[in-house]
Design a protein around this motif. Structure first.
Motif, PDB file in Angstrom:
ATOM      1  N   UNK A 177     -11.058  20.700-132.961  1.00  0.00           N
ATOM      2  CA  UNK A 177     -11.410  20.904-134.363  1.00  0.00           C
ATOM      3  C   UNK A 177     -11.894  22.337-134.568  1.00  0.00           C
ATOM      4  N   UNK A 178     -11.418  22.943-135.630  1.00  0.00           N
ATOM      5  CA  UNK A 178     -11.940  24.233-136.056  1.00  0.00           C
ATOM      6  C   UNK A 178     -12.813  24.042-137.277  1.00  0.00           C
ATOM      7  N   UNK A 179     -14.038  24.516-137.219  1.00  0.00           N
ATOM      8  CA  UNK A 179     -14.989  24.378-138.322  1.00  0.00           C
ATOM      9  C   UNK A 179     -15.214  25.745-138.940  1.00  0.00           C
ATOM     10  N   UNK A 200      -9.668  30.972-142.829  1.00  0.00           N
ATOM     11  CA  UNK A 200      -9.808  31.877-141.680  1.00  0.00           C
ATOM     12  C   UNK A 200      -8.572  31.750-140.802  1.00  0.00           C
ATOM     13  N   UNK A 201      -8.018  32.871-140.379  1.00  0.00           N
ATOM     14  CA  UNK A 201      -6.850  32.851-139.496  1.00  0.00           C
ATOM     15  C   UNK A 201      -7.196  33.539-138.186  1.00  0.00           C
ATOM     16  N   UNK A 202      -6.628  33.020-137.114  1.00  0.00           N
ATOM     17  CA  UNK A 202      -6.867  33.592-135.798  1.00  0.00           C
ATOM     18  C   UNK A 202      -5.975  32.921-134.783  1.00  0.00           C
ATOM     19  N   UNK A 203      -6.397  32.937-133.539  1.00  0.00           N
ATOM     20  CA  UNK A 203      -5.593  32.402-132.447  1.00  0.00           C
ATOM     21  C   UNK A 203      -6.394  31.353-131.696  1.00  0.00           C
ATOM     22  N   UNK A 212      -1.162  30.334-133.257  1.00  0.00           N
ATOM     23  CA  UNK A 212      -1.855  30.867-134.427  1.00  0.00           C
ATOM     24  C   UNK A 212      -2.366  29.691-135.253  1.00  0.00           C
ATOM     25  N   UNK A 213      -3.567  29.827-135.780  1.00  0.00           N
ATOM     26  CA  UNK A 213      -4.158  28.737-136.555  1.00  0.00           C
ATOM     27  C   UNK A 213      -4.790  29.281-137.825  1.00  0.00           C
ATOM     28  N   UNK A 214      -4.862  28.410-138.790  1.00  0.00           N
ATOM     29  CA  UNK A 214      -5.595  28.685-140.034  1.00  0.00           C
ATOM     30  C   UNK A 214      -6.638  27.597-140.216  1.00  0.00           C
TER      31      UNK A 214
END
Length: 850
Positions: A698-700, A706-709, A728-730
């Motif tokens: 999970x990305x919080x 927010x975009x990143x890796x 790559x994730x948002x």
């Protein structure tokens, strides 16, 4: 205008124990008395005066708090002479005491003029008929409350054993000063607030209250200014109330003037003013904190009689308790229509002697909270109504405040008419005092008394004597005096007459996992809608632990838990050292060396506390506490907003503790669990969970999209990545996003004690967040030996390891603002920290598997 003559400064102090000391008749004598041998500082407190005089040691040190118990058993007399002007025709005079601890009798020129026994609202006494032009002698007889409550009943009020002597439910002062698991007993006594002589004619102004509200569409605000005055004339007086609002340059010059009639006796004068398009106040991390100055001027017959100002902030607050699609209801605090995931801790009194607190200490406490990525402090109901200083700092910095009325873990005797009347005065005063602060978003009636009603047998003994206070009296006072904030009767609390232990509605105190059940992996399954109390015990910073021990016995290489005193042997002084340790130890499940606190360390690490040095104890016990806090926070944040808070017990300490619940100790040092909490509360974070035979990532994210890796997979503790993926994730704005999944079956095939899931978020080559997941007790993992390499290049410190390095410790003192501490290093992945030269050379003190 009212006149105020300051009576603070150096007074004289004497004591009386019923036989010896300064007897009351001598204390009241107008001439100086040889028995008044000690100087006293006002504002202040008797313990502090005795420390300055060398009579007792600082109660925070060693066993001095035990040795000073006699102080609370005395009656203390304060005395000073002051000059007063002759009163003009129509003038009246008052003595005002901002805070008295606790039961006081006030004498002026040998005559009793008043009594007071509540530390939570000021004492104001009309002395017009007793004041002399020229010299006056003021004597205050004050005691800690033991005599005041001595004939009051204690049976049936649900009090702990240690409160049967002190009868704290009858005494309106800091409840934790009567002792809690994390606090010693130390009953404050003295004149703890400012003292003044006030003189007024015609009108006496008591307080300005400024309330700021904003419309649902956030486009218009309204300021309501209330001035509480006493008409001193025999007939009505005509005047005007002028209210000015200043803040945004685009809205300069906002003003309104309303005619008022001041009747004899108590009056509430009111004016409102609309503000178009106000700049909105936001919690920390979600926007700025603009404030507006509200100035009120009262005139009578064209002459200014009073002027005062308050700073307010415009924000729309709603507690969303709509039905949850799965079960129960949500509990989400929304500010300006934005959902706010509340991150923080419980605030207890910052000192066991509140009189020695100053603004600088509050500033540092808030600095530390923001450093740990807090946005909320819960002011616990066993402590204090927090100070104007703290609220002003939180207003300026965007820290939300949950303020409880000061009632906790007992039944209070509000069926007694005098006690109820006193509590109502207290509540009305505190609501008026705090109403203008934008940081204050929740009023709560008490701590855990609804829990007691449902689950602690509170129907036994004196059955529910205070239920109407929290369900009727306080809500009515809030409606009359504020009306702009959410209120609930207790914490935890579930609506609709449901048990406060329901996890799917209201707020929760998830203490099923604690010192009796240290399986903090069980946090992973909790669905609590708004957890705002729950914690894990751990040590304070190493210098703080050592400060609790007697001089000459602070060697960190000495055994942490001396045993000789238990068998009658041991080196000279060992019994004192053991007593000091036990005195500053947390009392929860207290059982000496066999306590659950130590069994937790043994269970998770397979290490005996009895074999540790003090420094080793601080490292290992701190490691476990930090891991427990991480589990608590990780679980609730990844459920955002099905769960809408991760507020733990507790943020700070009131005195030096060896082991407590805190991340900032009494000396404002960061405990070993500070940085694990800081990372878990980061605005952008990554968390792992196991659900439905899958490891989920999970990305919080609390900010905009927010975009990143993302790099994730399984890592061998000895090094190597048999499953290693990058994408790559948002991260969606202000939410938790499921980013990836792994099969538990793959993990099982690799070996769950030799491999663990990992996830790493980065942007532009810089790590933003990292998480790993342990399936079992740490002692059962197949740990390799880790040797961490560290180098300092420019303003960076770089840490590397060929194997997984667990909980790398750079510092146990907690005084430096390090960029990180107690962190993990993935094999072959450098951990790069900002490291200015002023921090000195980076060095590794401990590694969990090194």
């Amino acid at each position: 205008m009212q006149r105020r003559i300051d009576l603070d400064g150096t007074w004289q102090l004497a004591w009386y124990d019923g036989q010896r000391g300064t007897q009351p008749d001598r204390a009241l004598a107008g001439l100086p008395d040889a028995h008044f041998r000690l100087p006293a500082q006002v504002p202040g407190e008797v313990h502090l005066d005795l420390v300055r005089a060398g009579v007792i040691g600082d109660p925070a040190t060693g066993v001095n708090a035990l040795a000073a118990r006699w102080v609370e058993e005395m009656v203390w007399f304060y005395r000073r002479a002051f000059d007063a002007p002759a009163l003009a025709s129509g003038e009246r005079a008052w003595l005002t005491f901002d805070r008295l601890e606790l039961a006081a009798v006030i004498y002026l020129n040998g005559e009793e003029v008043g009594r007071h026994a509540n530390a939570f609202y000021p004492c104001q006494i009309d002395i017009t008929d007793h004041l002399c032009a020229g010299e006056n002698v003021l004597v205050i007889g004050v005691e800690a409350g033991l005599f005041h409550a001595s004939e009051r009943p204690s049976e049936g009020y649900g009090m702990h054993y240690d409160c049967k002597l002190t009868k704290r439910v009858w005494l309106r002062t800091v409840q934790s000063s009567f002792e809690w698991d994390w606090s010693t007993r130390l009953l404050n006594v003295g004149i703890s607030g400012d003292v003044a002589l006030e003189i007024a004619a015609g009108v006496r102004v008591d307080r300005l209250v400024a309330l700021a509200t904003v419309s649902d569409d956030l486009r218009s605000g309204r300021v309501t200014a209330r001035v509480f005055v006493e008409g001193l004339a025999d007939s009505p007086q005509e005047g005007a109330l002028i209210v000015d609002v200043a803040g945004s340059p685009n809205q300069a010059g906002l003003s309104v003037e309303v005619p008022v009639t001041i009747q004899p006796g108590a009056n509430r004068l009111e004016a409102t003013l609309d503000v178009a398009n106000p700049e909105l106040w936001w919690p920390a991390g979600h926007g700025a904190q603009p404030r507006y100055t509200v100035r009120a001027t009262l005139t009578v017959s064209g002459a200014v009689v009073a002027e005062d100002a308050r700073r307010v902030g415009f924000r729309h607050v709603r507690v969303n308790q709509e039905p949850h699609p799965e079960a129960g209801n949500y509990f989400i605090i929304e500010v300006n229509h934005k959902k706010i995931f509340c991150k923080g801790g419980n605030l207890v009194p910052e000192d066991m002697i509140p009189a020695r607190l100053d603004r600088a200490r509050y500033e540092t406490l808030v600095d530390r909270a923001l450093e740990a990525n807090f946005n909320l402090l819960r002011v616990w109901g066993g402590g204090v109504y927090e100070s104007d200083d703290l609220y002003e700092i939180c207003d300026a910095r965007g820290v939300l405040m949950w303020q409880e009325f000061i009632f906790a873990c007992a039944k209070y005797p509000t069926t007694d008419p005098a006690f109820l009347a006193d509590v109502k005065r207290e509540a009305r005063y505190q609501v008026r005092r705090l109403a203008h602060h934008p940081s204050l978003i929740v009023w709560c009636g008490n701590n855990e008394m609804e829990e007691g009603n449902y689950h602690w047998g509170y129907e036994q003994g004196v059955a529910h004597p205070d239920y109407a206070l929290f369900h009727m009296v306080l809500p009515i006072i809030l409606k009359e005096e504020d009306g702009t904030r959410y209120y609930q009767p207790s914490s935890p609390y579930s609506p609709d007459l449901e048990s406060p232990r329901r996890a799917d509605m209201g707020d929760q105190h998830p203490w099923a996992i604690s010192d009796l059940n240290t399986e903090f992996h069980e946090y992973r399954a909790l669905i609590s809608r708004f957890p705002n109390e729950g914690g894990v015990l751990g040590p304070t910073a190493l210098p703080t632990v050592l400060s609790c021990l007697p001089e000459g016995q602070r060697d960190p290489q000495a055994p942490a838990f001396p045993q000789g005193y238990k068998t009658g042997g041991g080196a000279p002084g060992e019994a004192l050292r053991a007593l000091a340790w036990d005195t500053h130890e947390n009392a929860s499940t207290f059982g000496g060396v066999s306590s659950a606190k130590n069994r937790m360390i043994e269970k998770w690490l397979g290490r005996s506390v009895l074999e540790m040095t003090v420094a080793e104890f601080v490292y290992w016990a701190g490691l476990v506490q930090g891991m427990g806090f991480h589990e608590y926070i990780r679980n609730f944040r990844r459920r955002m907003f099905s769960s809408a808070a991760a507020i733990f017990w507790m943020y700070n300490d009131c005195w030096p503790a060896i082991r407590s619940w805190t991340i900032v100790d009494y000396y404002l040092r960061r405990t070993p669990s500070f940085h694990p909490v800081r990372r878990a509360f980061a605005p952008v974070a990554v968390f792992l969970a196991v659900q439905d035979d899958k490891v989920k990532v999970f990305g919080v994210n609390e900010g905009p999209a927010w975009t990143g890796e993302l790099r994730y997979g399984f890592v061998a503790l000895t090094g190597g990545y048999p499953v290693d993926a990058t994408r790559a994730v948002t991260l969606a704005a202000n939410s938790s996003t499921l980013l990836a999944e792994l099969e538990v079956a793959v993990w099982e095939a690799l070996g769950q004690t030799t491999h663990i899931p990992f996830a790493l978020l980065s942007r532009d080559g810089r790590t933003v967040g990292q998480d790993v997941y342990f399936p079992t007790y740490y002692k059962e993992m197949a740990w390799p030996w880790a040797e961490v390499r560290v180098r300092h290049e420019g303003d960076k410190a770089i840490f590397e390891s060929d194997v997984f390095a667990w909980r790398v410790c750079l510092d146990l003192d907690g005084e430096r603002a390090l960029p990180d501490n107690f962190f993990d290093i993935l094999p072959g992945v450098p951990t790069v920290l900002d490291w200015p030269t002023a921090l000195g050379a980076p060095r590794v003190l401990n590694v969990g598997n090194g």
